[in-house]
Design an enzyme around this catalytic site. Structure first.
Site, PDB file in Angstrom:
ATOM      1  N   ASP A   1       1.247  -1.078  -0.431  1.00  0.00           N
ATOM      2  CA  ASP A   1       0.357   0.275   0.162  1.00  0.00           C
ATOM      3  C   ASP A   1       0.607   1.282   0.055  1.00  0.00           C
ATOM      4  OD1 ASP A   1      -2.776   1.162  -0.065  1.00  0.00           O
ATOM      5  OD2 ASP A   1      -2.501   1.074   1.947  1.00  0.00           O
TER       6      ASP A   1
ATOM      7  N   HIS B   1       2.632   3.766  -8.563  1.00  0.00           N
ATOM      8  CA  HIS B   1       2.595   2.217  -9.091  1.00  0.00           C
ATOM      9  C   HIS B   1       3.693   1.895  -9.791  1.00  0.00           C
ATOM     10  CE1 HIS B   1      -1.266   2.500  -7.663  1.00  0.00           C
ATOM     11  NE2 HIS B   1      -1.769   2.926  -8.654  1.00  0.00           N
TER      12      HIS B   1
ATOM     13  N   LEU C   1      11.327 -20.665  -5.587  1.00  0.00           N
ATOM     14  CA  LEU C   1      10.204 -19.676  -4.872  1.00  0.00           C
ATOM     15  C   LEU C   1       8.726 -19.706  -5.602  1.00  0.00           C
ATOM     16  CD1 LEU C   1       9.233 -16.946  -3.092  1.00  0.00           C
ATOM     17  CD2 LEU C   1      10.642 -15.927  -5.171  1.00  0.00           C
TER      18      LEU C   1
HETATM   19  C1  FPP Z   1      -1.847   0.122  -3.541  1.00  0.00           C
HETATM   20  O1  FPP Z   1      -1.348   1.481  -3.208  1.00  0.00           O
HETATM   21  C2  FPP Z   1      -0.920  -0.543  -4.741  1.00  0.00           C
HETATM   22  C3  FPP Z   1      -1.540  -0.946  -5.797  1.00  0.00           C
HETATM   23  C4  FPP Z   1      -3.170  -1.743  -6.142  1.00  0.00           C
HETATM   24  C5  FPP Z   1      -0.968  -1.540  -6.671  1.00  0.00           C
HETATM   25  C6  FPP Z   1       0.195  -2.347  -6.505  1.00  0.00           C
HETATM   26  C7  FPP Z   1       1.154  -2.499  -7.929  1.00  0.00           C
HETATM   27  C8  FPP Z   1       2.412  -2.425  -8.166  1.00  0.00           C
HETATM   28  C9  FPP Z   1       2.857  -2.860  -6.249  1.00  0.00           C
HETATM   29  C10 FPP Z   1       2.732  -2.740  -8.659  1.00  0.00           C
HETATM   30  C11 FPP Z   1       2.308  -3.297  -9.943  1.00  0.00           C
HETATM   31  C12 FPP Z   1       3.066  -5.366  -9.611  1.00  0.00           C
HETATM   32  C13 FPP Z   1       3.022  -5.887 -10.553  1.00  0.00           C
HETATM   33  C14 FPP Z   1       3.440  -6.922 -10.177  1.00  0.00           C
HETATM   34  C15 FPP Z   1       3.078  -5.596 -12.163  1.00  0.00           C
HETATM   35  P1  FPP Z   1      -2.520   2.622  -3.181  1.00  0.00           P
HETATM   36  O2  FPP Z   1      -2.388   2.926  -5.018  1.00  0.00           O
HETATM   37  O3  FPP Z   1      -3.598   2.349  -2.968  1.00  0.00           O
HETATM   38  O4  FPP Z   1      -1.847   4.048  -2.732  1.00  0.00           O
HETATM   39  P2  FPP Z   1      -2.810   4.797  -1.835  1.00  0.00           P
HETATM   40  O5  FPP Z   1      -3.112   4.327  -0.324  1.00  0.00           O
HETATM   41  O6  FPP Z   1      -1.179   5.717  -1.104  1.00  0.00           O
HETATM   42  O7  FPP Z   1      -3.237   4.675  -2.412  1.00  0.00           O
END
Ligand code: FPP
Length: 224
Positions: free
Chosen positions: A12, A29, A122
């Protein structure tokens, strides 16, 4: 010292990091993907056998289309560019969640899973369009369809995590303390570490500190 076989992570804080430093959630992201790569390497170094990453929840569809599309493009490019390398590193990729994306992405995901299915170093479980409540309800429906007794062992066999041991450790970055519909059944006895840092700023050192703290925790599993 506790053994550590399975780490699950709620990654997150990408959006907040992106807005703060690059004025764009999507940039967060992109930066988050770099952390994913670092953490995969560190997981192997620590000889951990399972890593489950929450990449997209069933609730994330509520986000603006531009952000959703960006995330799936990122994933698509990641698989196109990196699956060979993951395979060479003996990493198995498994998707948990419902694969109902574009036919191109569905195909890419299935091919990546198939290609790496025999790998042993893994196992990365990528939670995509994943929601734990849906998973449990679906498992119950299937138990009843196959006239199976409802008990813990049978239910576990109908979850998407069938044959995957429950996580020993859950890490959530981003300074938020909730489970967000992630592995509600499987996390029943996991140790949970909430990390203040946002996912893109989470380092190998932070990860290793949590692992080392986890190893010292007295795990009782209801006993004393
Ligand atoms: C949460 O942060 C994160 C996500 C919903 C997406 C996670 C994706 C990645 C780490 C990159 C892509 C991964 C792969 C494996 C291709 P948020 O956007 O909810 O953050 P916020 O709480 O600050 O809004």
């Amino acid at each position: 010292m506790n053994s550590l076989n399975h780490v699950a992570i709620i990654m997150d804080g990408n959006g907040r990091w992106g807005l703060k430093y690059k004025n764009s959630r999507n940039a967060g992201h992109k930066a988050g993907l770099n952390t994913v790569e670092k953490i995969i390497k560190e997981t192997i170094k620590n000889k951990i056998k399972f890593l489950t990453l929450y990449a997209f929840s069933t609730e994330n569809w509520k986000r603006p289309k531009k952000e959703v599309n960006y995330l799936f493009n990122l994933l698509e490019n990641f698989l196109i560019n990196r699956i060979e390398e993951l395979h060479k590193k003996n990493i198995k990729l498994k998707i948990i969640g419902v694969k109902n994306f574009s036919s191109k992405l569905n195909q890419l995901l299935s091919l990546s899973e198939k290609k790496t299915s025999k790998n042993k170093k893994l196992q990365i479980n990528l939670a995509l369009n994943y929601g734990s409540k849906f998973e449990i309800i679906n498992a119950l429906k299937n138990l009843s369809k196959h006239k199976k007794k409802i008990n813990e062992i049978n239910l576990s066999q109908y979850l998407q995590t069938k044959n995957i041991p429950d996580p020993d450790l859950l890490i959530r970055t981003g300074n938020t303390k909730r489970l967000s519909n992630f592995l509600l059944w499987q996390l029943a006895y996991s140790e949970i570490f909430f990390e203040k840092k946002l996912w893109p700023e989470f380092t190998e050192k932070d990860y290793n500190k949590i692992i080392s703290d986890f190893k010292k925790v007295k795990r009782n599993f209801g006993n004393i």
